[in-house]
Design an enzyme around this catalytic site. Structure first.
Site, PDB file in Angstrom:
ATOM      1  N   ARG A  25       0.834  -1.196   0.000  1.00  0.00           N
ATOM      2  CA  ARG A  25       0.000   0.000   0.000  1.00  0.00           C
ATOM      3  C   ARG A  25       0.875   1.255   0.000  1.00  0.00           C
ATOM      4  NH1 ARG A  25      -1.952   1.421   3.909  1.00  0.00           N
ATOM      5  NH2 ARG A  25      -0.798   0.146   5.410  1.00  0.00           N
ATOM      6  N   LYS A  60      -8.268  -2.806   1.661  1.00  0.00           N
ATOM      7  CA  LYS A  60      -8.160  -1.882   2.777  1.00  0.00           C
ATOM      8  C   LYS A  60      -9.030  -0.644   2.572  1.00  0.00           C
ATOM      9  CE  LYS A  60      -5.470  -4.248   5.420  1.00  0.00           C
ATOM     10  NZ  LYS A  60      -6.033  -4.877   6.647  1.00  0.00           N
ATOM     11  N   SER A  82       1.658  -6.427  10.549  1.00  0.00           N
ATOM     12  CA  SER A  82       2.273  -7.363   9.612  1.00  0.00           C
ATOM     13  C   SER A  82       3.580  -7.921  10.177  1.00  0.00           C
ATOM     14  CB  SER A  82       2.551  -6.641   8.288  1.00  0.00           C
ATOM     15  OG  SER A  82       3.158  -7.503   7.361  1.00  0.00           O
ATOM     16  N   LYS A 103      -0.083 -12.850  13.231  1.00  0.00           N
ATOM     17  CA  LYS A 103      -1.541 -12.836  13.376  1.00  0.00           C
ATOM     18  C   LYS A 103      -2.219 -13.952  12.584  1.00  0.00           C
ATOM     19  CE  LYS A 103      -3.375  -9.144  11.661  1.00  0.00           C
ATOM     20  NZ  LYS A 103      -4.088  -9.502  10.432  1.00  0.00           N
ATOM     21  N   THR A 104      -1.858 -14.070  11.316  1.00  0.00           N
ATOM     22  CA  THR A 104      -2.457 -15.099  10.469  1.00  0.00           C
ATOM     23  C   THR A 104      -1.998 -16.491  10.896  1.00  0.00           C
ATOM     24  OG1 THR A 104      -2.584 -13.571   8.604  1.00  0.00           O
ATOM     25  CG2 THR A 104      -2.716 -15.906   8.096  1.00  0.00           C
ATOM     26  N   ASP A 120      -8.404 -11.203   9.193  1.00  0.00           N
ATOM     27  CA  ASP A 120      -7.833  -9.852   9.199  1.00  0.00           C
ATOM     28  C   ASP A 120      -8.752  -8.748   9.714  1.00  0.00           C
ATOM     29  OD1 ASP A 120      -5.530  -8.267   8.621  1.00  0.00           O
ATOM     30  OD2 ASP A 120      -6.492  -7.526   6.818  1.00  0.00           O
ATOM     31  N   ARG A 133       2.716 -12.214  -1.103  1.00  0.00           N
ATOM     32  CA  ARG A 133       1.390 -12.471  -0.536  1.00  0.00           C
ATOM     33  C   ARG A 133       0.659 -13.580  -1.274  1.00  0.00           C
ATOM     34  NH1 ARG A 133      -0.746  -9.489   4.083  1.00  0.00           N
ATOM     35  NH2 ARG A 133       0.681  -7.729   4.363  1.00  0.00           N
TER      36      ARG A 133
END
Length: 545
Positions: free
Chosen positions: A58, A202, A240, A244-245, A259, A325
């Site tokens: 981003r 996002k 990031s 978390k994932t 997310d 990704r």
């Protein structure tokens, strides 16, 4: 350009003319078109891989919100930059003029898995694989629902259009003509000049992060969530690279989402989206089996590198970017929660990758500390992740998602604190970063130890153990955790030089306080008192610990 109300087989109501329109194609069709156009290639197992070009992440400096009557509550500043309605309209007209006469791909779907908070989204893209991404990430409709579809929001993504005179249209003078703009009144998310698919995702979730608290009293959260067989929900906040994932994909628990979630006034945690968007740099099946196995036809890989002369992905090659990704539908994960929602959480985890080696691997937070650390959103950047970084650098992102939060962070923090108290939730700070010294000296905390800590917390096995208080951060650290070496639990025990630890801890505590200054004016006394105990540190020596 008028706000669209009813579904038709024309794009003219959006200002687009003479387009060859592909409506709601399957993933297989979008993949086939992408490959045929030379815009992507298939891996050895048939997964589509694309390169997003100049932008592999981003561009937060080029994100704008239209400033009008509806957006008067926006926290304007470095993150939320205004653009006038007039400049938006002029720029929108230039984008639609560019896309008119070209092929366009349309996907109709929705976000918000809990029916009461559903938002229908029509996405119009210039590239077929951009549409493929949205098909993975937004919630999918059946054929009957598609027939009667009426959108609430429109996403228009045109990577091929870069504005040659950005300053003339109210966007950043030194940009590369790219932009991501939210217009809440016209209900449009406009993305131009960047092919990075995360801008679309996002964008629409930033819209929800403003709409839901403002109109529905729902707390939006940048987090993953899962639920156990007994119905106990757990939430994982983290920036990031913090895990978390990885940590929410648990073979013994059902994944609610990866997310973005909402926490409703009637005690429901619901997923915003229909897919997962995971980092794959360094991915290995033995460490992250769920994500690894989700990479199959129907998934979309971004910016990965192939082993020379083959169609096999080298997940350890960061030549293009560290931010490689994969997006995949959530049902590529075996254990998913039916309906993608569940009841109130019992445990909340704040994940941080502390590259200074200061924070304990696990600590229990008071409500004030929880709100403070939520507003702070701390992690650390390590050498090699960005140009010019040669040693750890503190990184703070309010609410663990500052670039996507249009309201003042204390609004979200107060909502979270209130809900935590009402639900009686336990909140934990988990350091997935370094122990025994900072990056380059110490070592990264083993994933198996972090998994053990979380597993034991979820089983309730850290309720009755003894705790000690960190003298600088005030955090409550367990003295014992099954499956974890006890000497690891208090970070100072892992450092050879105790004085060096104290010095580094004071340095990090100072960074927390400096960062929090911009929020202190709107934060309650309880939240302000949740930070490090910095006033007393300078009198300490390592013998005090």
């Amino acid at each position: 350009m008028k706000n669209a109300q009813k579904s038709t087989k024309s794009l003219e109501k959006y200002g687009l003319k003479d387009n060859k329109v592909h409506w709601n194609l399957s993933g297989e069709e979008l993949q086939k078109i992408t490959v045929e156009k030379g815009m992507g290639r298939e891996t050895d197992n048939g997964t589509l891989a694309v390169n997003t070009g100049e932008f592999t992440g981003r561009s937060p400096l080029d994100r704008f919100i239209v400033k009008d009557d509806y957006t008067q509550d926006v926290w304007w500043g470095k993150v939320n930059k205004p653009i006038s309605p007039e400049n938006f309209d002029r720029l929108y007209d230039r984008v639609t003029a560019y896309l008119s006469g070209k092929e366009a791909y349309v996907h109709d779907g929705y976000v918000g898995a809990y029916p009461e908070y559903r938002l229908n989204v029509r996405t119009i893209t210039e590239y077929p694989w951009s549409n493929f991404f949205v098909k993975n990430m937004f919630l999918r409709l059946d054929e009957k629902e598609l027939e009667n579809f009426e959108e609430d929001w429109v996403v228009l993504c045109v990577p091929g259009y870069a504005e040659i005179d950005p300053q003339e249209y109210g966007i950043r003078k030194n940009s590369k003509g790219n932009f991501s703009i939210l217009n809440f009144t016209k209900k449009i998310a406009l993305v131009g000049g960047s092919a990075y698919t995360g801008e679309m995702k996002k964008g629409i979730f930033s819209a929800l992060n403003y709409i839901l608290p403002k109109e529905k009293e729902v707390l939006p959260m940048h987090c993953s969530a899962n639920v156990g067989k007994d119905g106990d929900t757990a939430i994982f906040f983290g920036l990031s690279g913090t895990g978390k994932t990885t940590l929410s994909a648990d073979p013994d628990r059902n994944l609610i989402g990866d997310d973005e979630h909402g926490w409703t006034p009637d005690d429901i945690i619901f997923n915003f989206e229909g897919g997962c968007y995971a980092k794959v740099i360094g991915l290995a099946e033995e460490n992250e089996p769920d994500i690894y196995r989700a990479i199959k036809p129907g998934a979309l890989l971004e910016n990965v590198v192939f082993e020379e002369g083959t169609n096999k992905v080298d997940f350890f090659d960061s030549t293009i970017t560290q931010n490689t990704r994969v997006s995949y539908p959530i049902d590529h994960i075996e254990n998913i929660q039916e309906g993608s929602y569940a009841k109130n959480p019992k445990n909340i985890f704040f994940l941080t990758c502390d590259a200074f080696g200061v924070l304990p691997p696990v600590s229990k937070l008071t409500p004030g500390q929880a709100a403070y650390h939520f507003i702070s959103g701390y992690t650390a950047k390590v050498a090699g992740t960005e140009a010019g970084i040669t040693e750890p650098v503190p990184s703070f992102s309010a609410c663990f998602g500052e670039p996507f939060m249009p309201l003042h962070p204390t609004v979200y923090a107060e909502m979270l604190s209130e809900k935590m108290k009402e639900a009686g939730v336990n909140v934990w700070l988990i350091n997935t970063g370094w122990s025994g010294g900072p990056y380059g000296v110490g070592s990264r905390i083993k994933l198996k130890y972090t998994r053990s800590m979380i597993s034991e917390i979820l089983k309730g096995n850290l309720e009755d153990v003894d705790y000690e208080t960190h003298p600088i951060f005030g955090l409550n650290m367990p003295k014992y955790c099954p499956g974890v070496p006890s000497e690891l639990l208090n970070p100072i025990n892992t450092w050879l030089q105790k004085g060096a630890y104290i010095q580094k801890a004071i340095h990090l505590a100072s960074s927390f306080h400096l960062n929090f200054e911009k929020f202190a004016g709107k934060a309650s006394k309880e939240i302000r008192n949740g930070g490090p105990l910095i006033e007393e540190h300078h009198k300490m020596s390592y013998t005090d610990i």
